[in-house]
Motif scaffolding. Structure first.
Motif, PDB file in Angstrom:
ATOM      1  N   VAL A 112       0.862  -1.188   0.000  1.00  0.00           N
ATOM      2  CA  VAL A 112       0.000   0.000   0.000  1.00  0.00           C
ATOM      3  C   VAL A 112       0.893   1.231   0.000  1.00  0.00           C
ATOM      4  N   ASN A 113       0.404   2.310  -0.585  1.00  0.00           N
ATOM      5  CA  ASN A 113       1.199   3.532  -0.667  1.00  0.00           C
ATOM      6  C   ASN A 113       0.489   4.765  -0.133  1.00  0.00           C
ATOM      7  N   ASN A 114      -0.769   4.622   0.246  1.00  0.00           N
ATOM      8  CA  ASN A 114      -1.503   5.742   0.823  1.00  0.00           C
ATOM      9  C   ASN A 114      -2.598   5.202   1.724  1.00  0.00           C
ATOM     10  N   ILE A 115      -3.271   6.100   2.437  1.00  0.00           N
ATOM     11  CA  ILE A 115      -4.245   5.671   3.434  1.00  0.00           C
ATOM     12  C   ILE A 115      -5.450   4.979   2.806  1.00  0.00           C
ATOM     13  N   LYS A 116      -5.880   5.420   1.642  1.00  0.00           N
ATOM     14  CA  LYS A 116      -7.035   4.781   1.000  1.00  0.00           C
ATOM     15  C   LYS A 116      -6.706   3.345   0.590  1.00  0.00           C
ATOM     16  N   GLU A 117      -5.499   3.152   0.067  1.00  0.00           N
ATOM     17  CA  GLU A 117      -5.091   1.797  -0.296  1.00  0.00           C
ATOM     18  C   GLU A 117      -4.968   0.913   0.953  1.00  0.00           C
ATOM     19  N   PHE A 118      -4.482   1.490   2.038  1.00  0.00           N
ATOM     20  CA  PHE A 118      -4.338   0.717   3.278  1.00  0.00           C
ATOM     21  C   PHE A 118      -5.702   0.285   3.812  1.00  0.00           C
ATOM     22  N   LEU A 119      -6.653   1.203   3.867  1.00  0.00           N
ATOM     23  CA  LEU A 119      -7.979   0.865   4.379  1.00  0.00           C
ATOM     24  C   LEU A 119      -8.660  -0.193   3.505  1.00  0.00           C
ATOM     25  N   ALA A 120      -8.451  -0.111   2.212  1.00  0.00           N
ATOM     26  CA  ALA A 120      -9.010  -1.130   1.316  1.00  0.00           C
ATOM     27  C   ALA A 120      -8.326  -2.479   1.534  1.00  0.00           C
ATOM     28  N   TYR A 121      -7.019  -2.440   1.779  1.00  0.00           N
ATOM     29  CA  TYR A 121      -6.251  -3.673   1.961  1.00  0.00           C
ATOM     30  C   TYR A 121      -6.631  -4.374   3.270  1.00  0.00           C
ATOM     31  N   ILE A 122      -6.756  -3.626   4.345  1.00  0.00           N
ATOM     32  CA  ILE A 122      -7.087  -4.243   5.629  1.00  0.00           C
ATOM     33  C   ILE A 122      -8.519  -4.779   5.611  1.00  0.00           C
ATOM     34  N   LYS A 123      -9.381  -4.098   4.867  1.00  0.00           N
ATOM     35  CA  LYS A 123     -10.764  -4.565   4.746  1.00  0.00           C
ATOM     36  C   LYS A 123     -10.832  -5.862   3.944  1.00  0.00           C
ATOM     37  N   ALA A 124      -9.962  -5.992   2.954  1.00  0.00           N
ATOM     38  CA  ALA A 124      -9.956  -7.194   2.113  1.00  0.00           C
ATOM     39  C   ALA A 124      -9.222  -8.364   2.758  1.00  0.00           C
ATOM     40  N   ASN A 125      -8.510  -8.091   3.868  1.00  0.00           N
ATOM     41  CA  ASN A 125      -7.722  -9.141   4.531  1.00  0.00           C
ATOM     42  C   ASN A 125      -8.019  -9.174   6.035  1.00  0.00           C
ATOM     43  N   PRO A 126      -9.260  -9.446   6.406  1.00  0.00           N
ATOM     44  CA  PRO A 126      -9.616  -9.421   7.834  1.00  0.00           C
ATOM     45  C   PRO A 126      -8.822 -10.441   8.647  1.00  0.00           C
ATOM     46  N   GLY A 127      -8.211  -9.956   9.741  1.00  0.00           N
ATOM     47  CA  GLY A 127      -7.481 -10.832  10.638  1.00  0.00           C
ATOM     48  C   GLY A 127      -6.110 -11.246  10.171  1.00  0.00           C
ATOM     49  N   LYS A 128      -5.690 -10.804   8.996  1.00  0.00           N
ATOM     50  CA  LYS A 128      -4.390 -11.221   8.455  1.00  0.00           C
ATOM     51  C   LYS A 128      -3.272 -10.231   8.789  1.00  0.00           C
ATOM     52  N   LEU A 129      -3.636  -9.034   9.196  1.00  0.00           N
ATOM     53  CA  LEU A 129      -2.637  -8.036   9.542  1.00  0.00           C
ATOM     54  C   LEU A 129      -2.510  -7.939  11.060  1.00  0.00           C
ATOM     55  N   SER A 130      -1.301  -7.639  11.525  1.00  0.00           N
ATOM     56  CA  SER A 130      -1.062  -7.467  12.952  1.00  0.00           C
ATOM     57  C   SER A 130      -0.546  -6.059  13.218  1.00  0.00           C
ATOM     58  N   PHE A 131      -0.884  -5.550  14.394  1.00  0.00           N
ATOM     59  CA  PHE A 131      -0.412  -4.220  14.781  1.00  0.00           C
ATOM     60  C   PHE A 131       0.087  -4.270  16.218  1.00  0.00           C
ATOM     61  N   GLY A 132       1.060  -3.415  16.503  1.00  0.00           N
ATOM     62  CA  GLY A 132       1.617  -3.363  17.841  1.00  0.00           C
ATOM     63  C   GLY A 132       1.186  -2.111  18.581  1.00  0.00           C
ATOM     64  N   SER A 133       1.362  -2.151  19.912  1.00  0.00           N
ATOM     65  CA  SER A 133       1.079  -0.982  20.743  1.00  0.00           C
ATOM     66  C   SER A 133       1.892  -1.099  22.028  1.00  0.00           C
ATOM     67  N   PRO A 134       2.003   0.000  22.783  1.00  0.00           N
ATOM     68  CA  PRO A 134       2.697  -0.073  24.076  1.00  0.00           C
ATOM     69  C   PRO A 134       1.912  -0.826  25.144  1.00  0.00           C
ATOM     70  N   GLY A 135       0.726  -1.337  24.813  1.00  0.00           N
ATOM     71  CA  GLY A 135      -0.070  -2.085  25.781  1.00  0.00           C
ATOM     72  C   GLY A 135      -1.544  -1.811  25.623  1.00  0.00           C
ATOM     73  N   ASN A 136      -2.367  -2.665  26.198  1.00  0.00           N
ATOM     74  CA  ASN A 136      -3.811  -2.492  26.137  1.00  0.00           C
ATOM     75  C   ASN A 136      -4.213  -1.155  26.766  1.00  0.00           C
ATOM     76  N   GLY A 137      -5.015  -0.403  26.042  1.00  0.00           N
ATOM     77  CA  GLY A 137      -5.486   0.877  26.544  1.00  0.00           C
ATOM     78  C   GLY A 137      -4.537   2.030  26.306  1.00  0.00           C
ATOM     79  N   SER A 138      -3.359   1.771  25.727  1.00  0.00           N
ATOM     80  CA  SER A 138      -2.454   2.870  25.387  1.00  0.00           C
ATOM     81  C   SER A 138      -3.048   3.671  24.233  1.00  0.00           C
ATOM     82  N   SER A 139      -2.558   4.889  24.054  1.00  0.00           N
ATOM     83  CA  SER A 139      -3.127   5.724  22.993  1.00  0.00           C
ATOM     84  C   SER A 139      -2.975   5.098  21.611  1.00  0.00           C
ATOM     85  N   PRO A 140      -1.838   4.454  21.265  1.00  0.00           N
ATOM     86  CA  PRO A 140      -1.765   3.795  19.963  1.00  0.00           C
ATOM     87  C   PRO A 140      -2.769   2.650  19.818  1.00  0.00           C
ATOM     88  N   HIS A 141      -3.004   1.916  20.905  1.00  0.00           N
ATOM     89  CA  HIS A 141      -4.001   0.847  20.849  1.00  0.00           C
ATOM     90  C   HIS A 141      -5.398   1.414  20.647  1.00  0.00           C
TER      91      HIS A 141
END
Length: 327
Positions: A141-170
Motif C-alpha cells: 500500500v502507498n496511501n491511506i485509501k489503499e491501506f484501508l481497502a487492503y485491511i478490509k480485504a484481509n480481515p485478521g491477516k494483519l497485525s499491529f503493535g502498541s505499548p499495551g492495552n489501553g495505550s493511545s496507539p491501541h
C-alpha cells in the motif's frame, strides 16, 4: 495557679499557629534545596521518556538542582504512577506520564492501588502527542485509501503493535477498526520502543506510532500513511489526517505532562508550572518535541486537568464499547 498561666498559654498557642501558617511560604522560599526526581512510568525510549529528558535538563538549570529521570514502566503506567502517588508531597518527586494513566486506566482496571484523580495533582502539560499510522515497507500500500481497502480485504491477516492495552496507539487502532468495520490482530508490548523494533523488523504490519519512529520514516524504513489527529502535523504537512480520509471526527491525540503527589505545596506547583511553560517556549525544546511529532502544550494545571477529564469521557466510552481489558 491555673488561671495565671492561661494568658501565657494563649500567647504560645497564637505563636504556634502563626508559625504553622508560615510553613508553606517558608518551604516555597527554600525549595528546591536538593535534587528532584522525575519518574517516567514507561520504559526508556518512548515519548514520555524523551519529553522528561528534554525538559529535565533546562529545568535543572533554572532550579539550580539536578533533575534525575527514573523509568518505572509497567501496568500501562500504573507502577510509576503509584510510586509518585505514595511519595512525600514535598515537591521533590514528579511524574511524567501520558494523560492516559489518569483518563484511561480507571476504565481499564477494576482495582487500582491508588486513585490518580485524588492522589496526584496536575503540575504542567508538556506536549500534545500525535499518533502516526505507519506500515512496514513491504506492505503493498502507498496511501491511506489503499491501506484501508487492503485491511478490509484481509480481515485478521494483519497485525499491529502498541505499548499495551489501553495505550493511545491501541485506542487509536480500535477507533479506526470501529469506523472502518475492519479487524486486525493486536500485539501488546511493554512500551512503544519494543513495538517499534518489531515493526521495523517486519514482525508487525502496522502501528500507530507516538512519534518515536519518525526518524525511520525519514530514512525510508517505514511508510507514513496518515495522522491520527484532528489536524495535520507541522512536521509532515503533506500527510493527511484520518478525518480527511473519511473517518470523520477521528482524534487520538493524548496530552503528556507532569504530575506530583497530592498535597504538594501549591506554591511549588505554581513555580514548576511557570518554569516548565517557559521551557516549552524555548526553541531548543520546541525542536525536540516537534522531532517526535508532538506539539508543545503550555497550560495551567487546571486546564491540564480539564483536558484529562474530556479525554476520560471519550476514551472511556470506546473502552466500554470495545470491551477492552487491561493486560
Amino acid at each position: 495557679m491555673k488561671t495565671s498561666f492561661q494568658p501565657q498559654r494563649r500567647v504560645l498557642l497564637a505563636m504556634a499557629l502563626a508559625a504553622s501558617a508560615l510553613l508553606p511560604a517558608a518551604h516555597a522560599q527554600t525549595w528546591p534545596s536538593k535534587p528532584l526526581r522525575v519518574i517516567v512510568n514507561f520504559p526508556p525510549g518512548g515519548a514520555a521518556d524523551q519529553l522528561a529528558r528534554a525538559i529535565g535538563v533546562p529545568l535543572a538549570e533554572v532550579l539550580g538542582q539536578p533533575v534525575v529521570v527514573e523509568n518505572r514502566g509497567g501496568a500501562n503506567g500504573n507502577i510509576g504512577g503509584e510510586a509518585v502517588a505514595k511519595a512525600p508531597a514535598d515537591g521533590y518527586t514528579l511524574l511524567m506520564s501520558s494523560g492516559g494513566m489518569v483518563s484511561v486506566n480507571p476504565h481499564l482496571y477494576p482495582k487500582m492501588a491508588f486513585d490518580p484523580i485524588k492522589d496526584l495533582v496536575p503540575v504542567a502539560a508538556a506536549a500534545r502527542v500525535l499518533v502516526f499510522l505507519e506500515v512496514k515497507p513491504t506492505l503493498p500500500v502507498n496511501n491511506i485509501k489503499e491501506f484501508l481497502a487492503y485491511i478490509k480485504a484481509n480481515p485478521g491477516k494483519l497485525s499491529f503493535g502498541s505499548p499495551g492495552n489501553g495505550s493511545s496507539p491501541h485506542l487509536a487502532t480500535e477507533m479506526m477498526k470501529v469506523q472502518t468495520n475492519t479487524f486486525a490482530v493486536h500485539v501488546p508490548y511493554r512500551g512503544a520502543a519494543p513495538a517499534m523494533q518489531d515493526l521495523l523488523g517486519g514482525q508487525l504490519d502496522f502501528m500507530f506510532d507516538p512519534g518515536i519512529g519518525l526518524q525511520h520514516v525519514k530514512a525510508g524504513k517505514l511508510k507514513l500513511l496518515a495522522v491520527g489527529s484532528s489536524k495535520r502535523s507541522p512536521l509532515f504537512p503533506d500527510v493527511p489526517t484520518l478525518d480527511e480520509a473519511g473517518l470523520k471526527g477521528f482524534d487520538a491525540d493524548t496530552w503528556f505532562g507532569f504530575y506530583a503527589p497530592a498535597g504538594t505545596p501549591p506554591e511549588v506547583v505554581s513555580r514548576l508550572n511557570r518554569e516548565i511553560n517557559k521551557i516549552l517556549g524555548t526553541q531548543a525544546v520546541k525542536d525536540r518535541i516537534l522531532a517526535i511529532g508532538g506539539i508543545p502544550a503550555p497550560m495551567s494545571p487546571s486546564d491540564f486537568n480539564m483536558r484529562a477529564s474530556i479525554d476520560g469521557a471519550r476514551f472511556g466510552a470506546l473502552i466500554r464499547a470495545r470491551n477492552i481489558k487491561a493486560d
